[in-house]
Design a protein around this motif. Structure first.
Motif, short mmCIF file in Angstrom:
data_model
loop_
_atom_site.label_atom_id
_atom_site.label_comp_id
_atom_site.label_asym_id
_atom_site.label_seq_id
_atom_site.Cartn_x
_atom_site.Cartn_y
_atom_site.Cartn_z
N HIS A 31 0.86 -1.18 0.00
CA HIS A 31 0.00 0.00 0.00
C HIS A 31 0.90 1.23 0.00
O HIS A 31 1.99 1.20 0.56
N ASN A 32 0.43 2.32 -0.56
CA ASN A 32 1.24 3.54 -0.67
C ASN A 32 1.27 4.33 0.63
O ASN A 32 0.26 4.43 1.33
N ILE A 33 2.42 4.91 0.92
CA ILE A 33 2.59 5.88 1.99
C ILE A 33 2.69 7.23 1.29
O ILE A 33 3.55 7.40 0.41
N PRO A 34 1.85 8.20 1.64
CA PRO A 34 1.99 9.50 0.99
C PRO A 34 3.35 10.12 1.33
O PRO A 34 3.97 9.78 2.34
N THR A 35 3.82 11.02 0.49
CA THR A 35 5.10 11.68 0.74
C THR A 35 5.06 12.36 2.10
O THR A 35 4.13 13.09 2.42
N LEU A 36 6.09 12.08 2.91
CA LEU A 36 6.25 12.72 4.21
C LEU A 36 7.37 13.75 4.06
O LEU A 36 8.44 13.43 3.54
N SER A 37 7.13 14.98 4.52
CA SER A 37 8.19 15.98 4.40
C SER A 37 8.13 16.97 5.54
O SER A 37 7.09 17.21 6.15
N THR A 38 9.29 17.51 5.81
CA THR A 38 9.48 18.59 6.77
C THR A 38 10.66 19.39 6.26
O THR A 38 11.36 18.92 5.35
N GLY A 39 10.91 20.56 6.79
CA GLY A 39 12.02 21.39 6.31
C GLY A 39 13.32 20.61 6.24
O GLY A 39 13.85 20.21 7.26
N GLY A 40 13.82 20.34 5.03
CA GLY A 40 15.10 19.69 4.84
C GLY A 40 15.07 18.18 4.72
O GLY A 40 16.09 17.55 4.45
N ALA A 41 13.92 17.54 4.93
CA ALA A 41 13.83 16.07 4.87
C ALA A 41 12.58 15.65 4.13
O ALA A 41 11.52 16.27 4.26
N LYS A 42 12.71 14.55 3.38
CA LYS A 42 11.58 14.06 2.59
C LYS A 42 11.66 12.54 2.47
O LYS A 42 12.74 11.99 2.26
N PHE A 43 10.52 11.87 2.61
CA PHE A 43 10.41 10.44 2.38
C PHE A 43 9.36 10.25 1.30
O PHE A 43 8.19 10.62 1.48
N HIS A 44 9.77 9.71 0.16
CA HIS A 44 8.83 9.59 -0.97
C HIS A 44 8.91 8.20 -1.60
O HIS A 44 9.82 7.42 -1.31
N HIS A 45 7.94 7.91 -2.44
CA HIS A 45 7.77 6.60 -3.06
C HIS A 45 7.68 5.51 -1.99
O HIS A 45 8.16 4.40 -2.17
N GLY A 46 7.06 5.87 -0.87
CA GLY A 46 6.94 4.94 0.25
C GLY A 46 5.80 3.94 0.06
O GLY A 46 4.77 4.27 -0.53
N GLN A 47 6.03 2.75 0.58
CA GLN A 47 5.01 1.70 0.57
C GLN A 47 5.12 0.90 1.86
O GLN A 47 6.19 0.88 2.49
N TYR A 48 4.02 0.26 2.23
CA TYR A 48 4.03 -0.61 3.40
C TYR A 48 3.14 -1.82 3.16
O TYR A 48 2.29 -1.81 2.27
N LYS A 49 3.38 -2.86 3.96
CA LYS A 49 2.48 -4.01 3.96
C LYS A 49 2.52 -4.66 5.33
O LYS A 49 3.49 -4.52 6.08
N TRP A 50 1.44 -5.36 5.64
CA TRP A 50 1.33 -6.13 6.88
C TRP A 50 1.55 -7.59 6.53
O TRP A 50 0.86 -8.14 5.67
N TRP A 51 2.48 -8.24 7.21
CA TRP A 51 2.68 -9.66 7.02
C TRP A 51 1.73 -10.43 7.91
O TRP A 51 1.48 -10.04 9.05
N PRO A 52 1.18 -11.56 7.43
CA PRO A 52 0.29 -12.36 8.26
C PRO A 52 1.05 -13.03 9.40
O PRO A 52 2.27 -13.20 9.33
N ALA A 53 0.33 -13.37 10.46
CA ALA A 53 0.94 -14.07 11.59
C ALA A 53 1.66 -15.31 11.08
O ALA A 53 1.14 -16.03 10.23
#
Length: 140
Positions: A31-53
């Motif tokens: 699933h996509n993580i929206p771009t996270l940013s603050t002055g001087g730092a950026k996290f982009h093209h992020g994705q995540y997933k939950w692994w099953p037990a």
């Protein structure tokens, strides 16, 4: 006749294993993580997933590009990730660069992780407080 029965059994076994693998792939989809940013730092093209037990510790897996968005400020950047029951984990970037990251975070006391939090920050040194993006919360 025995040869045909073996081929049929092998085919059924392969089909069953393929179906199980396809089910796992659907259960652990990105699933996509929206771009996270603050002055001087950026996290982009992020994705995540939950692994099953039972797979990868039932973890929260995330990946993306951590970028030093201000090459002239002399500060480093980092990502923080937190799962329930644990403190923030820190993953450093590099000054004046964009680095790819891919990590698993999980709760060792549970069969799978339910809650995860993620944010990007700029490390402004020991005398100045760091600035961080808003924290994103993800639930299974």
């Amino acid at each position: 006749m025995r040869k045909n029965a073996r081929k049929l059994a092998t085919g059924a076994l392969v089909a069953g294993l393929f179906a199980m693998g396809a089910g796992t792939a659907v259960a652990a989809s990105w699933h996509n993580i929206p771009t996270l940013s603050t002055g001087g730092a950026k996290f982009h093209h992020g994705q995540y997933k939950w692994w099953p037990a039972g797979q990868n510790h039932g973890a929260f897996e995330w990946k993306g590009q951590l970028q030093d968005a201000d090459h002239g400020d002399g500060h480093n950047v980092y990502i923080q990730v937190k799962v329930e029951g644990y403190d923030w984990s820190r993953y450093n970037g590099k000054q004046k660069k964009t680095v790819p990251l891919n990590h698993l975070n999980w709760s060792g006391a549970q069969r799978y992780t339910d809650d995860a939090y993620i944010r990007v920050c700029r490390d402004k040194g020991s005398l100045n407080p760091d600035n961080c993006s808003s924290t994103k919360h993800y639930q299974r």
